[in-house]
Every structure is written in structure tokens, then in C-alpha cells.
Design a protein around this motif. Structure first.
Motif, short mmCIF file in Angstrom:
data_model
loop_
_atom_site.label_atom_id
_atom_site.label_comp_id
_atom_site.label_asym_id
_atom_site.label_seq_id
_atom_site.Cartn_x
_atom_site.Cartn_y
_atom_site.Cartn_z
N HIS A 92 0.83 -1.20 0.00
CA HIS A 92 0.00 0.00 0.00
C HIS A 92 0.86 1.25 0.00
O HIS A 92 0.58 2.21 -0.70
CB HIS A 92 -0.91 0.02 1.23
CG HIS A 92 -2.04 -0.96 1.14
ND1 HIS A 92 -2.45 -1.72 2.21
CD2 HIS A 92 -2.85 -1.30 0.10
CE1 HIS A 92 -3.47 -2.48 1.84
NE2 HIS A 92 -3.73 -2.25 0.57
N GLY A 93 1.91 1.23 0.81
CA GLY A 93 2.78 2.40 0.89
C GLY A 93 3.37 2.76 -0.47
O GLY A 93 3.34 3.92 -0.89
N LEU A 94 3.88 1.75 -1.17
CA LEU A 94 4.45 2.02 -2.48
C LEU A 94 3.38 2.49 -3.46
O LEU A 94 3.61 3.40 -4.27
CB LEU A 94 5.15 0.78 -3.03
CG LEU A 94 5.87 1.00 -4.36
CD1 LEU A 94 7.05 1.96 -4.20
CD2 LEU A 94 6.34 -0.31 -4.99
N VAL A 96 0.69 4.17 -2.84
CA VAL A 96 0.40 5.58 -2.53
C VAL A 96 1.43 6.49 -3.20
O VAL A 96 1.08 7.51 -3.80
CB VAL A 96 0.39 5.80 -1.00
CG1 VAL A 96 0.44 7.28 -0.65
CG2 VAL A 96 -0.84 5.13 -0.37
N MET A 97 2.69 6.09 -3.13
CA MET A 97 3.75 6.92 -3.71
C MET A 97 3.70 6.91 -5.24
O MET A 97 3.88 7.93 -5.89
CB MET A 97 5.12 6.43 -3.22
CG MET A 97 5.37 6.58 -1.73
SD MET A 97 5.18 8.27 -1.10
CE MET A 97 6.49 9.10 -2.00
N LEU A 98 3.51 5.74 -5.81
CA LEU A 98 3.50 5.62 -7.27
C LEU A 98 2.36 6.41 -7.89
O LEU A 98 2.50 7.02 -8.96
CB LEU A 98 3.39 4.15 -7.69
CG LEU A 98 4.60 3.26 -7.40
CD1 LEU A 98 4.27 1.80 -7.69
CD2 LEU A 98 5.80 3.70 -8.22
N ASP A 100 0.92 8.93 -6.56
CA ASP A 100 0.93 10.32 -6.09
C ASP A 100 -0.40 10.63 -5.40
O ASP A 100 -0.98 11.71 -5.60
CB ASP A 100 1.12 11.25 -7.30
CG ASP A 100 2.09 12.38 -7.00
OD1 ASP A 100 2.57 12.47 -5.86
OD2 ASP A 100 2.37 13.16 -7.92
N LEU A 101 -0.86 9.73 -4.61
CA LEU A 101 -2.17 9.86 -3.98
C LEU A 101 -2.20 11.06 -3.03
O LEU A 101 -1.28 11.24 -2.22
CB LEU A 101 -2.49 8.58 -3.20
CG LEU A 101 -3.81 7.92 -3.54
CD1 LEU A 101 -3.88 7.59 -5.03
CD2 LEU A 101 -4.03 6.68 -2.72
N ARG A 102 -3.27 11.84 -3.14
CA ARG A 102 -3.39 13.07 -2.35
C ARG A 102 -4.85 13.33 -2.01
O ARG A 102 -5.75 12.80 -2.69
CB ARG A 102 -2.90 14.26 -3.18
CG ARG A 102 -1.43 14.34 -3.41
CD ARG A 102 -1.07 15.68 -4.03
NE ARG A 102 -1.79 15.89 -5.29
CZ ARG A 102 -1.34 15.58 -6.48
NH1 ARG A 102 -0.17 15.00 -6.61
NH2 ARG A 102 -2.05 15.82 -7.56
N VAL A 120 -7.34 2.16 2.46
CA VAL A 120 -6.14 3.00 2.34
C VAL A 120 -6.40 4.15 1.37
O VAL A 120 -6.09 5.32 1.67
CB VAL A 120 -4.93 2.16 1.85
CG1 VAL A 120 -3.73 3.06 1.58
CG2 VAL A 120 -4.59 1.09 2.88
N ILE A 124 -6.62 8.31 2.39
CA ILE A 124 -5.70 9.34 1.89
C ILE A 124 -6.41 10.36 1.00
O ILE A 124 -6.05 11.53 1.00
CB ILE A 124 -4.50 8.68 1.19
CG1 ILE A 124 -3.79 7.80 2.21
CG2 ILE A 124 -3.58 9.73 0.56
CD1 ILE A 124 -2.32 7.71 2.12
N TYR A 258 3.20 -0.60 -12.41
CA TYR A 258 2.71 0.76 -12.57
C TYR A 258 2.79 1.15 -14.04
O TYR A 258 3.78 0.82 -14.72
CB TYR A 258 3.57 1.72 -11.74
CG TYR A 258 3.27 3.17 -12.00
CD1 TYR A 258 2.15 3.79 -11.44
CD2 TYR A 258 4.09 3.92 -12.83
CE1 TYR A 258 1.87 5.13 -11.69
CE2 TYR A 258 3.82 5.27 -13.09
CZ TYR A 258 2.70 5.86 -12.52
OH TYR A 258 2.42 7.18 -12.77
N ARG B 71 5.05 13.46 -11.17
CA ARG B 71 4.62 13.06 -9.83
C ARG B 71 5.69 13.48 -8.82
O ARG B 71 6.83 13.78 -9.18
CB ARG B 71 4.49 11.53 -9.74
CG ARG B 71 3.43 10.94 -10.63
CD ARG B 71 3.58 9.43 -10.64
NE ARG B 71 4.86 9.05 -11.23
CZ ARG B 71 5.43 7.86 -11.10
NH1 ARG B 71 4.84 6.92 -10.38
NH2 ARG B 71 6.58 7.59 -11.68
N GLY B 93 6.69 5.45 1.63
CA GLY B 93 5.43 4.70 1.59
C GLY B 93 5.13 4.03 2.90
O GLY B 93 4.03 4.12 3.45
#
Lengths: 267, 267, 267, 267
Positions: A92-94, A96-98, A100-102, A120, A124, A258, B71, B93
Motif C-alpha cells: 500500500h505504501g508504495l 500511494v507513492m507511485l 501520487d495519492l493526495r 487506504v 488518503i 505501474y 509526480r 510509503g
């Protein structure tokens, strides 16, 4: 003690993570008069009402425990129903980063499973954002709905019990997470649903699936910036005098692919 | 072509990630009349104005490139100044998940470095949240400030050029990220700055630091739920006919230690 | 100083690993009157003759270096010609264990490459054992031959410059290592060449190859105990005050597939 | 059927690995008239006598099984007594490579444990080599002795039930493996026991031990070429249609530190 209910102070109705020891961890909502039983003693809910989170309490046996706000990862560890293989926080962490979740983003999810990833995403994107989740199995959708309700996130999520391979209603979405056995069969509908340049993540347990999806992406010519990742999380024994990785670990959950939407060539 | 500027359509002033090939990647802001030179040809900014993101463009040489929204992870790869070792997206992440980061949260950061982590925190807490960042070195703080400005995130961040070991002004914060060589020296101030039950993450390159911080946490008795992690990210060659992990990888950035604030015993 | 030449004492003709620092490492054979030049100074071979291994010597500049017996892994790091992708010591170690390699065994090798794996096999089977190595490319075979000669192992190895897909001469072999792009095409010949129950290891860079070989093994029904592995080796910075994994690592060389010969059903 | 007993053909007294399925694996010595029971059926030893290894046999229930020569790694998986944490084959493989283990070498072992490592060393040094093993605990030494006897390797091993910190009898040894909680306390005796330039491997579960040993090595100034490693072994599900790493893995057994003896400065 001053402070905000459920944020600083345990009030009636607030969620609590009770930690007796590393293996005895309970998540529940506080109800006046209720009791929580364990093989180490009984907790009277009344004893935690009014305490600040982070406080120690005593069970009926005198054993000490700690009262904390349950995080999403705590819920995922033991506070939710699980009807399926789930994606793990490390992934999940990766994701979110890939992506660019905001806050404020509108996100597509195909394959809801038990709703962990939905949670998740919903957490976010926040109250201004929204998650549109397609799930082919009605029983799964129900589990996810109950889990999201428990987490207080259901109002940000639209669950559609439908086969996304038949089409996706939404347009102009900011991102997508796809977790299904045959993700190559969703590519065209997915492309239409995303805004220009938006990213999508696919989660797949087997290398064969990754190879086949890569082939479909290459053939379509409609995607770019494709990357494949795998996240390994090592946890350590947190002992100052004998720091060492835990003996066993989750060695594999799935591969993360991705890619980004390419615009059709304008001729 | 309809759509929102900088989200769907490239307008003057919008940021662009131009991808010529895997190694030729450029991030810039579009200015009418400007040109971007590369060893593969020149891009006239005017050629991308009005295009939807995800479009292909041709350089002066006829070579094709793709125009995308950058991103945060693209910026971190090549669009920002870097004056220090930085925490990587793979770690960011996990930090987001461990701290349960959400829109609206108020987060402390000790050790700003080049501001990459600050940017991640600021992006996720959103316009309703805030990041309070302590940095002992003025030059670093300046770099971080420029990076955050470039990302449009500076209004959510307060940078204090000050030694956090002398004290932290804020109170009742939701979470903290600490990246400094001697994090054990900050524990008392950190404890005061966090709300009840709040979590903190410490990032440390060496195992010796982890062992020493664990010892300090154990001695203080003021923290609970301590965990130590390490994230390994494997990237694959994204070829459908020869799927394989890349030959080399970043094998280590740092250890991630998570812990939560325990309330002082009320006697 | 007493001791055996080339084992304890550096004599004329003995191999030497000269370590000036971590990056300046040289392997050579000692010749009276010869000199070894480096950007840190010159070593006169005469200065090391008669020294016990493990001794310090001074270069012309006064810089200190250490004289050691080169191990096979030292040769593989910088003392041999390399004309191809090679299997790494981390993989060799597992191969030795999987094949139960021991003195006296007769081992088949298909795909010699630069002869690194040949050297490991030859070293462990010892003077009583033998390695039969097939290599389709004459130039590779020559490189391997030179490398093995340099290592003093050529007398235990028979190199056949031939396509093993056309047949393997030997019978009743104890084990096999196969490193070729299409190992599925060798299975029948390989089966005939091995003794009952013998094991074979296949080394393959891509997941697609592994999937295809697994399929061929399943279809043939002539193999059992199939396992697939991957070895990750992390090296640490060996500093007592800042112990940490090296920043980068070799993340992938290849997958290792082990399987054992099943006897044909007797009807 | 022709062939050599215990190598090609199952004769009375030969060791057998019987594989019913992935979880039902048995190692035993064949005795005429004996039976092996399992929840899947009974094997009459007489039914395997005279078969080539690699043959299929039927249990009393008609269920099929396979008869194989047990490798050392098969024994270590389930054919030996285990009284202690053991070093794993993944680590043994690297140790063999680091120490350049070969037939005929004389090797020291400090800390025998259950004798698994002893067996690996004895197997590779062969009948011409020898292993000298120090173990402080008599019960451990007994277990190791029984295990080595079972493996037919006891004649190459001398087990000394003694504290190696009090001194090591042997001199001029080719290599050493040390597996004890406080390896820094053995350094001087170890140095005396090794031949010039010889290598030693230390196996340690915790990072703190590694840091402390590194410090002792640095202070002594009597060692060189120190390296620290960790081996991660990933096993895959060997399915051609769904190739993927196994869900869990052994994430940590121990750190491996390699170093070489430096000669005392001659003044």
C-alpha cells in the motif's frame, strides 16, 4: 483531562486498540458496562472511559495493558473481516507513492476483495476525494462494505457489484488500482475511465501474470512509463542488546506494476 | 481540447515531465517561447501548450517524446536539488502507513535535509494539514524551502532553522518523522510535542544507531509499540519476454523505527 | 621461515593476491625480477619471495600492502578473463549444497561461459573427480581453458566444444549444471547422462525461462523434487561504529532450478 | 539391474529418502522385513531393495512414492537430531565459497551445535581432510557425534568437548568456522591455530555481536580482508502456470563475517 474525544481521550463509542502483549491485541468500540475477556484477565470498558490514549490500564488480574488509537494498519492486522488474499501495508505504501495519492483525488479500484486497499485509498483521498470500487462477487462487496463502515470510511466509497470487464461508468479519474486475476482484460475500459496521463497500479501474485500484462500493454501502445516492482519488508526484533531481523518474513504478496495512460495519437 | 490546466491540459506555467527515453527525462515549467535542449533534439515549449498530458510530441530531430504530469516521485528522481542523503519513496510509503498519515494532520519533522520527506508529508496532509520542520543547518533549510516552493507545497510547511534538541515549540501534534544522527537526544522534547498515543518514525542508516535508540526508548519507559523495519524494493526489467529483476538495486537506505507515545503514569 | 611453498610461503611461481586497499587488488604469479606497478607505488616481486602469506609489504612509495593466497572468489572478482555473464559465488554456494557436491564426483556442465562455474565444480570434486563441460562457442571454450589453466584445474576438466543438444557422450554422471538460454531442449540427453536419482541445476536469468522449463519438466514426467530458488547476498559496511548494509547490491543474477532424475517406469 | 549399492541401487543397509508428497518425506536405512508407516499407507522395505534410486514404489494403499538418495540438505531438513539453532544450507554454501573449501583441507570448528556445519565441512574436505570441532557442552557433542555417525562422516571429525577459549590444540589449519555467542574471546587462540593467510568465518545472529567482533578485530590489528554478509534465500512455488515466490521465507539466520589472518609484523 482535556482533549478531543476519539483523538486524545477515550470516550464512549470510540475505537480502542488494547495491547496486553505482542500477541494479545484487541480492537473494539467502547460501550459503557461492557467487558472484554482474555486469558490474561478482563477489561471493564468503564475503566478506560476518560483516559487519554496511550494510557496504561489494569485488567481484573492486575495485568497491565495499554490503550491506543487503532491505526489503519492495526485494523488490517486484526480488526477487520478477511475473505480473500489481501494487499499488505508494505505494498500500500508504495502504491500511494507511485500514484501520487493526495487529498481530493478520485480513484478507481477494480477488485475490492475485503476492502483493505479501498480503506487506504479512502483514507488518503480524504472527505473531498472519492473511491469507485468494482467487485464482481456480492459476498466480497458486503465484507468490504462492513469493513469500511467499521472504519468510518464508507461515505467516501461507491461500491459497484459489477464486472468491470463489462465497462466502467466513471470518467476522468485520477488514478486506479487493479487487483484481479486477468487484468489484461480490463485495459480498454480502464483507459477510457482515466484522465489524461493518469497512473494505474496492478497487483499480481504470479510472474506469469506480469509477463502477460506487459505483453498486452506493449501491444496496445496506449500506455507508457511501465515499471514493475516488488516490496520486501523485513521486520527486526526490537531488542537493544540483540538487534536482528525476525526469523521469518512475508516473502511475497504480489508484484506491483505501474503504468500511465498515453493519449491516442491525434491525426 | 477541454480539461483543467496543469491537471489535464498543458498550459503556460504548468509543470511537465518530458520523457524521451528511460535515461532522458526532464522536468520543467512551460514558458512560451522557451526551448529545452537535449542530445536527442530540441523541444519548443510552444509545441506542448494546449496538449493533453500523456501526449506524444516530436523534438526538432523528429525523435518522439511523451509529455506527462510530474509526480512527486519523478521530482525526487531528478527535479529537485539534493544536498544530503535523502529518504527514498520506498521508505516514504511505509512511513505514511505506519503513521496513518491523512489529510488534516499536523506533523512534526526533525531534520529536513533537502525537503523530500517534508514534501511527502505536506502532500498527504493536504491544505488542511501542516508540517513543522526543524533543521539545524541554514543552507539545508534554504534548499528545502526552494524545493517545496517548486512543488507548490511551501504554504503547508513551517521551517524552523533551529536545533530541536533545544526544544520544540508545537504541542499536540499527530505524528513525527525524525531523521538526525543522534535521535536519542530528542526524545523528551518529542514526547512533549505529540498528542496522546501519537506515533513517531525515526530513520537511521546504521544498526548501531538503532540499537542505541532502542536502549534509550527502553530506559525512558515513555514509549510503546516499538517496531524496527527495513524496506527492500526490487525493480524488474519490464520486458514481457524476459521478465527479471534489475541487476543492481538500492540495497540499503536506512532502518525505520516506529514507536508510540505512552502517557505518564497518573499517580 | 618454514612452511610449504604456495600454501604458507610465497615462492617463485606462486600466485599472490596483493591488497593495497579495497579497490586496489592484484592477482599475479611471482617472477624473480618482475615488478607490479600501481598508482600507489611499485611492488618488486623479489620483496615478497620468502614471506609467509598474510605478511605486510611496502611498495616503492612506502605505502603498505598485504600479500595473500588468492581464493577462487578472489580470482573470480578480478583475476580471470570474463567473456560472458557469469554465475556468482552466492549462487555457486547454493549449487554446491543442492547437488551435494563432494570429492570424487563426476559432474556434467552444459554452457561453460568463462569457466567460473567449471572452476568451482573442479575445485570441489578434487583430483579424484572430473568435470565434463560442453560449450557451443569455440572462443568461450578457449577463454574457459585459459582460466582453468591459470587456476591449475584444467587436468580435472574435459571441455567439449560441441552443442549438447546434439547429444552428451558421458553416462552415469553424479550431477549436472546447465547454463544455456533454452535448457528445455537438453532434457532428454541430460536424463540419459545422469545416474539414477542424480540432481541437476539450471541457471536462468529470466522468469519466463523458469516457467517454460517447469512446463517441460512437468510434461516429461521424468523428473522429481523440482525446486526454484533465488539467492540474495547483502554485504555490509564492515565498520564497528556504523554497521550497515552497503548502499547498492547485485539484486539479480539468475534463478536456480533444481530437479532430480526419475527412473523410467518399469512395466 | 546393474549399478553400485547405495549409489545407484537400493540395497539392504542403504539410506533412502522416501518422498510421498511435499510434506511426507522420510529418511531411513533399509532393513529386510522392516516397514515404514505413514498416514498415507505402509512401505515394506523389501519392496525397494534392488530398485534403482529415482524409482517409484507403491505403498500398501496404492499411493505412489519416490525412492531417492538422501542428500546432506535432505538430512538437515528432517533426518537428523536438532538440539540447537543451526546454520542453514544457504549460509553453508557461502561459507564453502568464502573459505575456498576443498578436498584435503584441515578445518577448525568452534561451536559444534548439532553438527550440521561439521557435516558440510567434513563432506567437502573429504577422506583426505579433517575437521577439528570444539564444543563446550557434552550433550551437544553427543548429538553431533550421532548425527555424523548416521551420515558416515565421523571418521573425518575429531570432536573435543572443551572450551576453545582455554586454547586450541591444533596448528597450521587451513580454515575455521566459529559459531559461539562471544567470538571476540577466541581471537588470539584462533590466530595461533591457523596457517599464514588462512580465512575464518564467524556466524552471529545479532547485529550487536557483529559490531563488537568488528571492534575486536580492528583493535587487534591481526586480521585483514574483513567482510560481513547476509544471505537471503527465496524459494519459489515451482508451478509453470503460476510462478511466484513462496509466501513466507526464513528471513534471518545470522550474519556471516569473514576475515583472514595477518602475520605478526617482523621487526
Amino acid at each position: 483531562m482535556s482533549g478531543e474525544c476519539c483523538r486524545d481521550i477515550v470516550c464512549e463509542g470510540c475505537p480502542v486498540l488494547l495491547v496486553i502483549d505482542e500477541r494479545r491485541r484487541f480492537i473494539f468500540r467502547v460501550r459503557r458496562g461492557a467487558r472484554l475477556g482474555s486469558d490474561r484477565g478482563v477489561l471493564r470498558h468503564d475503566d478506560v472511559i476518560g483516559l487519554p490514549y496511550g494510557s496504561r490500564v489494569r485488567l481484573s488480574t492486575g495485568v497491565e495493558a495499554v490503550v491506543l488509537q487503532p491505526r489503519l494498519v492495526d485494523y488490517m492486522e486484526r480488526g477487520l473481516e478477511r475473505r480473500s488474499q489481501v494487499i499488505y501495508p508494505k505494498d500500500h505504501g508504495l502504491i500511494v507513492m507511485l500514484l501520487d495519492l493526495r487529498p481530493g483525488m478520485r480513484v478507481l479500484e477494480v477488485g475490492v476483495g475485503s476492502g483493505y486497499t479501498t480503506a487506504v485509498l479512502a483514507s488518503i483521498v480524504g472527505p473531498e476525494g472519492h473511491v469507485y470500487s468494482y467487485e464482481i462477487r456480492g459476498d466480497m462487496a458486503e465484507t468490504a462494505r462492513r469493513n469500511l463502515e467499521r472504519l468510518g470510511l464508507l461515505d467516501r466509497v461507491t461500491i459497484r457489484v459489477r464486472d468491470a470487464r463489462q465497462g466502467i461508468d466513471e470518467r476522468d479519474l485520477d488514478a486506479a488500482v487493479v487487483d484481479m486475476p486477468d487484468p489484461w482484460s480490463i485495459l480498454e475500459h480502464l483507459h477510457k475511465a482515466l484522465r489524461p496521463g493518469a497512473g494505474a497500479v496492478f497487483f499480481m501474485p504470479a510472474a506469469n501474470q506480469v509477463a502477460r500484462l506487459l505483453q498486452a500493454l506493449e501491444l496496445s501502445g496506449a500506455w507508457t512509463e511501465t515499471r514493475v516492482y516488488e516490496v520486501l519488508l523485513r521486520e527486526y526484533e526490537a531488542r537493544s542488546d540483540a538487534l536482528r531481523p525476525r526469523t521469518t518474513m512475508i516473502a511475497h504478496t504480489g508484484y506491483i506494476l505501474y503504468t500511465r495512460k498515453l493519449q491516442a495519437q491525434q491525426t
